[in-house]
Design a protein around this motif. Structure first.
Motif, PDB file in Angstrom:
ATOM      1  N   VAL B  96      -0.287   5.561  -7.635  1.00  6.57           N
ATOM      2  CA  VAL B  96      -1.486   6.354  -7.359  1.00  6.57           C
ATOM      3  C   VAL B  96      -1.206   7.330  -6.230  1.00  6.57           C
ATOM      4  N   CYS B  97      -1.289   8.615  -6.516  1.00  4.52           N
ATOM      5  CA  CYS B  97      -1.035   9.605  -5.477  1.00  4.52           C
ATOM      6  C   CYS B  97      -2.267   9.740  -4.586  1.00  4.52           C
ATOM      7  N   GLU B  98      -2.031   9.601  -3.300  1.00  8.49           N
ATOM      8  CA  GLU B  98      -3.164   9.621  -2.361  1.00  8.49           C
ATOM      9  C   GLU B  98      -3.680  11.030  -2.120  1.00  8.49           C
ATOM     10  N   ARG B  99      -2.905  12.037  -2.545  1.00  9.44           N
ATOM     11  CA  ARG B  99      -3.326  13.398  -2.288  1.00  9.44           C
ATOM     12  C   ARG B  99      -4.075  13.972  -3.501  1.00  9.44           C
ATOM     13  N   CYS B 100      -3.439  13.916  -4.677  1.00  6.91           N
ATOM     14  CA  CYS B 100      -4.050  14.541  -5.863  1.00  6.91           C
ATOM     15  C   CYS B 100      -4.770  13.506  -6.729  1.00  6.91           C
ATOM     16  N   HIS B 101      -4.611  12.222  -6.398  1.00  7.73           N
ATOM     17  CA  HIS B 101      -5.240  11.143  -7.158  1.00  7.73           C
ATOM     18  C   HIS B 101      -4.708  11.040  -8.577  1.00  7.73           C
ATOM     19  N   GLY B 102      -3.564  11.622  -8.802  1.00  4.96           N
ATOM     20  CA  GLY B 102      -2.917  11.437 -10.098  1.00  4.96           C
ATOM     21  C   GLY B 102      -2.364  10.022 -10.213  1.00  4.96           C
ATOM     22  N   VAL B 103      -2.211   9.554 -11.430  1.00  3.22           N
ATOM     23  CA  VAL B 103      -1.689   8.211 -11.653  1.00  3.22           C
ATOM     24  C   VAL B 103      -0.537   8.283 -12.642  1.00  3.22           C
ATOM     25  N   GLU B 104       0.613   7.732 -12.249  1.00  4.99           N
ATOM     26  CA  GLU B 104       1.722   7.578 -13.183  1.00  4.99           C
ATOM     27  C   GLU B 104       1.834   6.094 -13.476  1.00  4.99           C
ATOM     28  N   GLU B 105       2.179   5.777 -14.702  1.00  9.30           N
ATOM     29  CA  GLU B 105       2.333   4.363 -15.024  1.00  9.30           C
ATOM     30  C   GLU B 105       3.791   4.039 -15.283  1.00  9.30           C
ATOM     31  N   LEU B 106       4.245   3.002 -14.600  1.00 14.79           N
ATOM     32  CA  LEU B 106       5.612   2.520 -14.754  1.00 14.79           C
ATOM     33  C   LEU B 106       5.558   1.298 -15.658  1.00 14.79           C
ATOM     34  N   GLU B 107       6.377   1.282 -16.672  1.00 18.28           N
ATOM     35  CA  GLU B 107       6.326   0.130 -17.567  1.00 18.28           C
ATOM     36  C   GLU B 107       7.339  -0.931 -17.174  1.00 18.28           C
ATOM     37  N   LYS B 134       0.289   2.926  -3.685  1.00 19.87           N
ATOM     38  CA  LYS B 134      -0.200   4.219  -3.213  1.00 19.87           C
ATOM     39  C   LYS B 134       0.888   4.998  -2.488  1.00 19.87           C
ATOM     40  N   GLY B 135       0.840   6.290  -2.624  1.00 20.35           N
ATOM     41  CA  GLY B 135       1.823   7.134  -1.968  1.00 20.35           C
ATOM     42  C   GLY B 135       1.643   8.575  -2.368  1.00 20.35           C
ATOM     43  N   LEU B 136       2.741   9.312  -2.404  1.00 23.64           N
ATOM     44  CA  LEU B 136       2.684  10.729  -2.766  1.00 23.64           C
ATOM     45  C   LEU B 136       3.556  10.968  -3.988  1.00 23.64           C
ATOM     46  N   CYS B 137       2.996  11.642  -4.978  1.00 24.03           N
ATOM     47  CA  CYS B 137       3.784  11.986  -6.148  1.00 24.03           C
ATOM     48  C   CYS B 137       4.714  13.140  -5.785  1.00 24.03           C
ATOM     49  N   ARG B 138       5.665  13.399  -6.664  1.00 21.89           N
ATOM     50  CA  ARG B 138       6.671  14.416  -6.375  1.00 21.89           C
ATOM     51  C   ARG B 138       6.017  15.765  -6.077  1.00 21.89           C
ATOM     52  N   ALA B 139       5.075  16.150  -6.926  1.00 17.57           N
ATOM     53  CA  ALA B 139       4.454  17.467  -6.763  1.00 17.57           C
ATOM     54  C   ALA B 139       3.768  17.589  -5.407  1.00 17.57           C
ATOM     55  N   CYS B 140       3.089  16.535  -4.986  1.00 17.81           N
ATOM     56  CA  CYS B 140       2.362  16.615  -3.722  1.00 17.81           C
ATOM     57  C   CYS B 140       3.306  16.568  -2.532  1.00 17.81           C
ATOM     58  N   GLU B 142       6.158  18.060  -2.505  1.00 20.32           N
ATOM     59  CA  GLU B 142       6.654  19.434  -2.401  1.00 20.32           C
ATOM     60  C   GLU B 142       5.586  20.353  -1.822  1.00 20.32           C
ATOM     61  N   ALA B 143       4.364  20.136  -2.253  1.00 16.68           N
ATOM     62  CA  ALA B 143       3.265  20.970  -1.764  1.00 16.68           C
ATOM     63  C   ALA B 143       3.044  20.757  -0.268  1.00 16.68           C
ATOM     64  N   THR B 144       3.277  19.552   0.179  1.00 16.11           N
ATOM     65  CA  THR B 144       3.055  19.213   1.580  1.00 16.11           C
ATOM     66  C   THR B 144       4.199  19.718   2.461  1.00 16.11           C
ATOM     67  N   ALA B 145       5.389  19.691   1.895  1.00 15.28           N
ATOM     68  CA  ALA B 145       6.580  20.035   2.693  1.00 15.28           C
ATOM     69  C   ALA B 145       6.596  21.495   3.129  1.00 15.28           C
TER      70      ALA B 145
END
Lengths: 145, 145
Positions: B96-107, B134-140, B142-145
């Motif tokens: 769960v990305c804490e910035r964009c609230h996107g969710v990726e699922e790991l199987e 919880k954390g930051l997805c790749r896109a976020c 990069e956006a933060t950096a």
DNA sequence: GGAAAAATGTAATGTTATTACATATTGGCC
DNA sequence: GGCCAATATGTAATAACATTACATTTTTCC
């Protein structure tokens, strides 16, 4: 004898924060509960001695205590639990019993580093390591069997 | 071409359940969202074509879809997300990305078995393997950096 | 076609959490 | 001590999330 509240106070002092009377009361209720409490349960408890207590009173105080690592929020129960191990920064894993709603906290288990690495391999960076794992605690397994 | 909705339908048929029009609509909205949706967002969307839709309409349907494994509830966001992998039973780990609230699922990551064993060593039995990290997805990042 | 089960409709209410603004308390500084 | 700024708390209103209870419709299956 160093009580949990004393520990909390010095823990906060180390970080330049204070354990005010309100915060002390809230934390005290949580410690006495020996388990998770709902925000509105806390509110009711507070109102015994503090007639003006209202939702913001509770939520603000909880935000503070959670931010300082003295209390954890259990998302799946919409509840809050006093952290039993705030003598040091730690990575908590919450074992949430689906039957009795009790919460046990596991401190920094050995697989945490593996987990972090494998998650990082997907490009995702873990910020917060408060995992909630649901299941049955020992007591409830026995009661169910 | 087998759409996700077709997959869902046969997945349910295998289990003796039906993808009714209401369920299809709800799942369709969740699939289109490509991310988590709130129950009341779904409600608003449903009401476009279904004036009588009300909270129970949504919650009942979500309960069903979650129960069947087609949708996951993200406790920390109080939201629901369509499961991208319902071709087989699986153990989901939600990033769960804490910035964009996107969710990726790991199987079913490889450390799941280790985790299960270590938790079991404490006397606790894991029932459900939907972990939220919880954390930051790749896109976020990069956006933060 | 009729009974039972499953699904959905409808109204009301319960629970959890936030916003916005007012007041009080604390701590540093002169 | 007196003042300012920062922190903490009080207060009122409302927003957001979720459930209960019961009525009605639709489906299934004999």
């Amino acid at each position: 004898m160093m009580t949990p509240l004393d520990h909390a106070e010095s823990w906060l002092a180390d970080r330049g924060e204070k354990l005010t009377e309100l915060r002390r009361e809230v934390l005290s209720h949580l410690l006495d509960a020996h388990g998770p409490m709902k925000a509105y349960e806390l509110l009711t408890a507070l109102q015994k001695g503090r007639p003006g207590a209202s939702p913001p009173t509770v939520y603000r105080t909880l935000d503070f205590l959670v931010g300082m690592g003295l209390v954890h929020r259990i998302d799946s129960l919409q509840s809050f639990v006093a952290c039993p191990i705030f003598h040091a920064p730690h990575q908590g894993v919450m074992l949430v019993c689906e039957r009795c709603h009790g919460v046990e906290e596991l401190e920094s288990p050995s697989w945490m580093e593996t987990l972090r690495n494998e998650v990082a391999a997907t490009g995702f960076v873990m910020n917060q390591h408060e995992l909630e794992i649901k299941g049955l605690c020992r007591a409830c397994q026995e009661a169910t069997a």
